[in-house]
Design an enzyme around this catalytic site. Sequence first.
Site, PDB file in Angstrom:
ATOM      1  N   GLY A  20     -18.019 -61.554 -13.854  1.00 24.55           N
ATOM      2  CA  GLY A  20     -17.034 -60.946 -12.955  1.00 24.55           C
ATOM      3  C   GLY A  20     -17.423 -61.293 -11.517  1.00 24.55           C
ATOM      4  N   ASP A  70     -48.037 -20.105  -5.953  1.00 23.67           N
ATOM      5  CA  ASP A  70     -48.014 -20.805  -7.245  1.00 23.67           C
ATOM      6  C   ASP A  70     -49.047 -20.170  -8.183  1.00 23.67           C
ATOM      7  OD1 ASP A  70     -47.756 -22.711  -9.232  1.00 23.67           O
ATOM      8  OD2 ASP A  70     -48.885 -24.254  -8.163  1.00 23.67           O
TER       9      ASP A  70
HETATM   10  C1  SPV Z   1     -47.339 -28.672  -9.689  1.00 22.15           C
HETATM   11  O1  SPV Z   1     -46.632 -29.564  -9.160  1.00 22.15           O
HETATM   12  O2  SPV Z   1     -46.999 -27.503  -9.696  1.00 22.15           O
HETATM   13  C2  SPV Z   1     -48.554 -29.065 -10.361  1.00 22.15           C
HETATM   14  C3  SPV Z   1     -49.240 -30.270  -9.962  1.00 22.15           C
HETATM   15  O3  SPV Z   1     -48.994 -28.317 -11.196  1.00 22.15           O
HETATM   16  S1  SPV Z   1     -50.428 -29.853  -8.820  1.00 22.15           S
HETATM   17  O4  SPV Z   1     -49.751 -29.136  -7.755  1.00 22.15           O
HETATM   18  O5  SPV Z   1     -51.054 -31.072  -8.383  1.00 22.15           O
HETATM   19  O6  SPV Z   1     -51.351 -28.968  -9.486  1.00 22.15           O
HETATM   20 MG    MG Z   2     -48.079 -26.501 -11.310  1.00 18.54          MG
END
Ligand code: SPV
Ligand code: MG
Length: 670
Positions: A328, A442
């Site tokens: 094409g 976290d």
């Molecule tokens: C995350 O991205 O949450 C991970 C990877 O667990 S690290 O932050 O490198 O632990």
């Molecule tokens: Mg993680």
Amino acid sequence: MKALILNSGMGSRMGVLTSEHPKCMTEVSNKETILSRQLHQLAEAGIDEVVITTGAFDSVLVNYCQSLDLPLHITFVKNPVYDKTNYIYSIYCAREYLADDDIVLMHGDLVFENTVFDDVINSETSCMTVTSTLPLPQKDFKAVVKNGRITAVGIDFFNEALAAQPLYKLHSDDWKIWLDKIVEFCESDNVKCYAENAFNEVSSKCAIYPLDVKNMLCAEIDTPEDLAVVSNKLAELESRTVYMCFSTDIIHGGHISIIKKAQRLGKLIVGVLSDKAVTSYKRFPLVPAKERKKLFANIAGVYKVVDQETLSYAANLEKFKPDIVVHGDDWVTGFQRPIRDEVTSILASYGGKLVEYPYSDNPEYKAMEDRARTELSLPDVRRARLKKALEMKGLVTVMEAHSGITGLIVEKTIVHENGGSRQFDAMWVSSLCDSTAKGKPDIELVDMTSRFRTIDDIMEVTTKPIIFDGDTGGLTEHFVYTVRSLERMGVSMVIIEDKTGLKKNSLFGTEVKQTQAAIPDFCEKIAAGKKAQKTKDFMICARIESLILERGMDDALERAFAFVGAGTDAIMIHSRKKSPDEIFEFVDKFRAEDKTTPLVVVPTSFNTVTEEEFKARGVNVVIYANQLTRTGFPAMQSAARTILENHRAKECDDMCMSIKDIITLIPEEN
Ligand code: SPV
Ligand code: MG
């Protein structure tokens, strides 16, 4: 457009070959006559109105045309004085059928190859075929070309002339001027000359351009010697090969139509692009290459189906040396241009030819492609694709997403390189980024229901496979439910880390108190998860924190082999060192004993290593775990600060994405 075929001539120079039928019924191969070939060419081009002028053996000719049973409406016009006049008079006889339309005009003894015919009917201007590569014939037509236009056609012109064949495409207004002159000639009894004599008197008013067919077949058959030459050339054309490459997994009318066109040029070899190349170039194929090959092999007229491993045609062009490559015209510009350039230079090296047809952007075909993409987002299809991508590519790249919009960025970001494209294979739903987006630490504080909500937001607008950061997986009794939920949603892999108690982000390392799970406990969690899963596609990956927590390489390896024994589908080895040495050492030692279990890395700290190097060392999954978060939030902070500092938003404008870009990033449902 109508066709006019002039078949009133006697064909007397053909001897016995025209003793029982007109010249146009002479066989040029064991399957076609001059006329059947012309009529097939017209029918294939969709020109269904045909006017044929007849003379001697007219009823033989009419019966023959009917027996061909072609989808054509043919009007036969007999020149009653065919033996006393030239074809100018035959055209005069047929004039009422020929007014007010574009015309393709040909002599009934002309044989031309399909490419020539395509070029003629696709010509934007009125044209006549000429051959610049032939010496000027003594007795046949020549066209005088001045300032790019044909000013005269006849036997006796030798200056500024080219050999010419009586195959024309005539726009209605050009044709009207010529036809009016033909009528004038005939009504003043000037009926023994060529129709071109009339043209020569009005050539300044009708713009007919030469169409140079060079070495392609376009020849009249006047004698048995001509017949032999043309028949040989046709046999040669039959053995010509044509190459096309397809990446598609849905065959629609557009494909069939280009295949049909390609088949008319020779024996069609179809190259089926490998799954790996298709994935990098557009999207994951719904039908694997092995099956796509069968689809093409079963299309009538496809001579051979072969693999094309890469986007580059080079290997197959070198191997099959096709006379023609068909594509094409969409690759004339854009990212595929380098592939086209390579094709043209290889073809030029051995005298091959590139034929390009207009690309069809029919909305129906686009809708089919959209439906295929939707299918890719369905849980079963999406879930299975990570394993397939691993098998196919050996190394997959994964980018973090923590919302619908970041999912779309991962889904849609494409860069073009060497005629191909690069895009991420999958998405990582990171606990760090998901928590950060919610303004939370976290530490497994964002609960599973909320994490699933993020997955759902992403899944709603994307199609790529998802790897879920499952933190520690929680209690084994809870983990089995998580596995089933993720599986049901269409997630492809969960990665759980061998920690216990209050989890903190690994990148803190030993700065915070973190406890690694005992090997048997973690093995039990993996085994329970594997037992809970319902499909064979879902993967559980064990993440080893020994290097993060400085427990040493031996501990990391001992865990890796134990977790593989417990049934993990993959191993993630993590490190927060800038140097990749400990990761490389782990990979080497692991691979010395285990060649197959996929290895996953998250090169946030050891970020100088390229994907190619990871792959060469035996790594299979590279996760870019937090880069969208880490680039996005500073941009927001800076916008907020700029507005505060300036007491208005203007200064912030240059930092902003345009509304148009936002709109194109976010697709509208239709
Ligand atoms: C995350 O991205 O949450 C991970 C990877 O667990 S690290 O932050 O490198 O632990
Ligand atoms: Mg993680």
